[in-house]
Design an enzyme around this catalytic site. Structure first.
Site, PDB file in Angstrom:
ATOM      1  N   HIS A  30      45.548  37.878  38.564  1.00 34.39           N
ATOM      2  CA  HIS A  30      45.833  36.517  38.099  1.00 34.39           C
ATOM      3  C   HIS A  30      44.765  36.121  37.076  1.00 34.39           C
ATOM      4  CE1 HIS A  30      45.916  31.973  39.453  1.00 34.39           C
ATOM      5  NE2 HIS A  30      46.299  32.127  38.199  1.00 34.39           N
TER       6      HIS A  30
ATOM      7  N   HIS B  98      45.633  40.143  45.689  1.00 34.68           N
ATOM      8  CA  HIS B  98      45.557  39.161  44.609  1.00 34.68           C
ATOM      9  C   HIS B  98      44.121  39.083  44.102  1.00 34.68           C
ATOM     10  CE1 HIS B  98      47.081  35.538  42.538  1.00 34.68           C
ATOM     11  NE2 HIS B  98      45.897  34.997  42.800  1.00 34.68           N
TER      12      HIS B  98
ATOM     13  N   MET C 277      38.478  34.649  36.311  1.00 36.63           N
ATOM     14  CA  MET C 277      38.178  33.356  35.671  1.00 36.63           C
ATOM     15  C   MET C 277      37.074  33.533  34.640  1.00 36.63           C
ATOM     16  SD  MET C 277      38.166  30.928  39.033  1.00 36.63           S
ATOM     17  CE  MET C 277      39.247  31.246  40.439  1.00 36.63           C
TER      18      MET C 277
ATOM     19  N   MET D  40      51.154  27.390  40.833  1.00 33.91           N
ATOM     20  CA  MET D  40      49.884  26.983  41.449  1.00 33.91           C
ATOM     21  C   MET D  40      50.126  25.794  42.377  1.00 33.91           C
ATOM     22  SD  MET D  40      47.685  29.145  40.402  1.00 33.91           S
ATOM     23  CE  MET D  40      46.341  28.396  41.343  1.00 33.91           C
TER      24      MET D  40
ATOM     25  N   SER E 230      43.979  36.750  48.706  1.00 33.22           N
ATOM     26  CA  SER E 230      43.156  36.577  47.512  1.00 33.22           C
ATOM     27  C   SER E 230      41.736  37.037  47.800  1.00 33.22           C
ATOM     28  CB  SER E 230      43.131  35.108  47.089  1.00 33.22           C
ATOM     29  OG  SER E 230      42.074  34.909  46.177  1.00 33.22           O
TER      30      SER E 230
ATOM     31  N   ASP F 250      50.393  29.946  45.030  1.00 33.85           N
ATOM     32  CA  ASP F 250      48.961  30.259  45.144  1.00 33.85           C
ATOM     33  C   ASP F 250      48.137  28.989  45.301  1.00 33.85           C
ATOM     34  OD1 ASP F 250      46.410  31.324  44.899  1.00 33.85           O
ATOM     35  OD2 ASP F 250      46.629  31.932  42.802  1.00 33.85           O
TER      36      ASP F 250
ATOM     37  N   MET G 297      42.985  33.724  34.787  1.00 30.75           N
ATOM     38  CA  MET G 297      42.730  32.320  34.433  1.00 30.75           C
ATOM     39  C   MET G 297      41.726  32.358  33.295  1.00 30.75           C
ATOM     40  SD  MET G 297      42.595  30.942  38.338  1.00 30.75           S
ATOM     41  CE  MET G 297      42.485  32.618  38.968  1.00 30.75           C
TER      42      MET G 297
ATOM     43  N   ASP H 204      41.583  37.258  41.386  1.00 30.79           N
ATOM     44  CA  ASP H 204      41.451  36.074  40.541  1.00 30.79           C
ATOM     45  C   ASP H 204      40.379  36.271  39.479  1.00 30.79           C
ATOM     46  OD1 ASP H 204      43.328  34.090  41.669  1.00 30.79           O
ATOM     47  OD2 ASP H 204      42.163  34.427  43.497  1.00 30.79           O
TER      48      ASP H 204
HETATM   49  C1  DX5 Z   1      42.564  29.482  42.739  1.00 32.30           C
HETATM   50  C2  DX5 Z   1      42.998  30.918  42.927  1.00 32.30           C
HETATM   51  C3  DX5 Z   1      43.606  31.214  44.253  1.00 32.30           C
HETATM   52  C4  DX5 Z   1      42.687  30.947  45.413  1.00 32.30           C
HETATM   53  C5  DX5 Z   1      43.434  30.916  46.691  1.00 32.30           C
HETATM   54  O1  DX5 Z   1      42.229  29.273  41.414  1.00 32.30           O
HETATM   55  O2  DX5 Z   1      43.974  31.246  41.942  1.00 32.30           O
HETATM   56  O3  DX5 Z   1      44.093  32.537  44.282  1.00 32.30           O
HETATM   57  O4  DX5 Z   1      41.686  31.883  45.506  1.00 32.30           O
HETATM   58  O5  DX5 Z   1      42.545  30.636  47.726  1.00 32.30           O
HETATM   59  P1  DX5 Z   1      42.926  29.686  48.939  1.00 32.30           P
HETATM   60  O6  DX5 Z   1      44.031  30.372  49.679  1.00 32.30           O
HETATM   61  O7  DX5 Z   1      41.674  29.574  49.696  1.00 32.30           O
HETATM   62  O8  DX5 Z   1      43.399  28.373  48.338  1.00 32.30           O
HETATM   63 ZN    ZN Z   2      45.081  33.166  42.162  1.00 31.22          ZN
END
Ligand code: DX5
Ligand code: ZN
Length: 214
Positions: A64, A31, A35, A135, A6, A173, A66, A33
């Site tokens: 991903h 990956h 948000m 998750m 990630s 994840d 969010m 993220d």
């Molecule tokens: C959380 C993200 C994850 C996160 C994973 O909302 O979707 O992808 O970055 O990071 P670690 O491995 O540090 O939990």
């Molecule tokens: Zn993620």
């Protein structure tokens, strides 16, 4: 086990370099993220940042989302270079419409389940998506503790996917490291996302190899 580091845990001041470094370290997917500060209480990157790092890696980009309205933004992320776009079933967009939209853009769709959402919420879509993401932390931040109690959910999805003879992938994840990967593997996870576990390791390439060995 396939491993998707990630980028949330990378050094954002040199994201292109980090993308190259982690791709060369043997990752299977990257990956990313996204948000929006509404769906989760944090804001990260958008399509323009993803487009800017796209030339730095040949790996599939696993985006991903969010965000509250994935249907509205699917096209922007497809154009930015996403190979997979996963979105939350808890978001406000119509699920079937969003899956169809993502597929029509030539991108592989996936759905994501927050910790409190049961496996059954994904069952109606298992034959329509390429991936289900479970998750193993509350979405929003990297570096949280792995929720081992999500493993029965993974197992339920694994059983249902196998029972129907589907090839839908299961991704997990949150909080995945050398310490928690065995539980994921045993429950039937195909792809492990790891932010802190890879980026904060002394040797990310070795950390990736270890995770892949499960
Ligand atoms: C959380 C993200 C994850 C996160 C994973 O909302 O979707 O992808 O970055 O990071 P670690 O491995 O540090 O939990
Ligand atoms: Zn993620």
């Amino acid at each position: 086990m396939k491993v998707a580091p990630s980028m949330l845990s990378c050094d954002f001041s040199k994201m292109g370099e980090e993308t190259r470094r982690i791709s060369k370290a043997g990752a299977d997917l990257l990956h990313l993220d996204v948000m929006d500060g509404h769906f989760v209480p944090n804001i990260t990157i958008g399509p323009s940042v993803i487009a800017s790092i796209r030339p730095c890696s040949e790996l599939p980009f696993d985006v991903h989302l969010m965000i509250d309205d994935p249907l509205k933004y699917a096209e922007a992320f497809a154009k930015a270079g996403a190979d997979y776009i996963t979105f939350h079933v808890e978001a406000s967009s119509d699920i079937d419409e969003t899956i169809e939209k993502i597929r029509s853009l030539g991108v592989k769709p996936g759905i994501v389940l927050k910790p409190k959402t049961p496996a059954e919420a994904a069952f109606p879509y298992l034959d329509k998506v390429d991936m289900v993401l479970v998750m193993t932390v509350e979405p929003g931040f990297g570096g949280q503790s792995f929720m081992e109690d999500m493993m029965p959910k993974v197992r339920a999805l694994r059983n249902e996917i196998d029972r129907r003879g589907l090839s839908t992938l299961i991704e997990a994840d949150g909080g995945i490291s050398e310490k928690t990967i065995a539980a994921c593997s045993k429950a039937g996870v195909d792809i492990a996302v790891s932010g802190t576990g890879v980026f904060k390791a002394k040797d990310p390439a070795e950390a990736i190899r270890k995770l892949q060995s499960y």
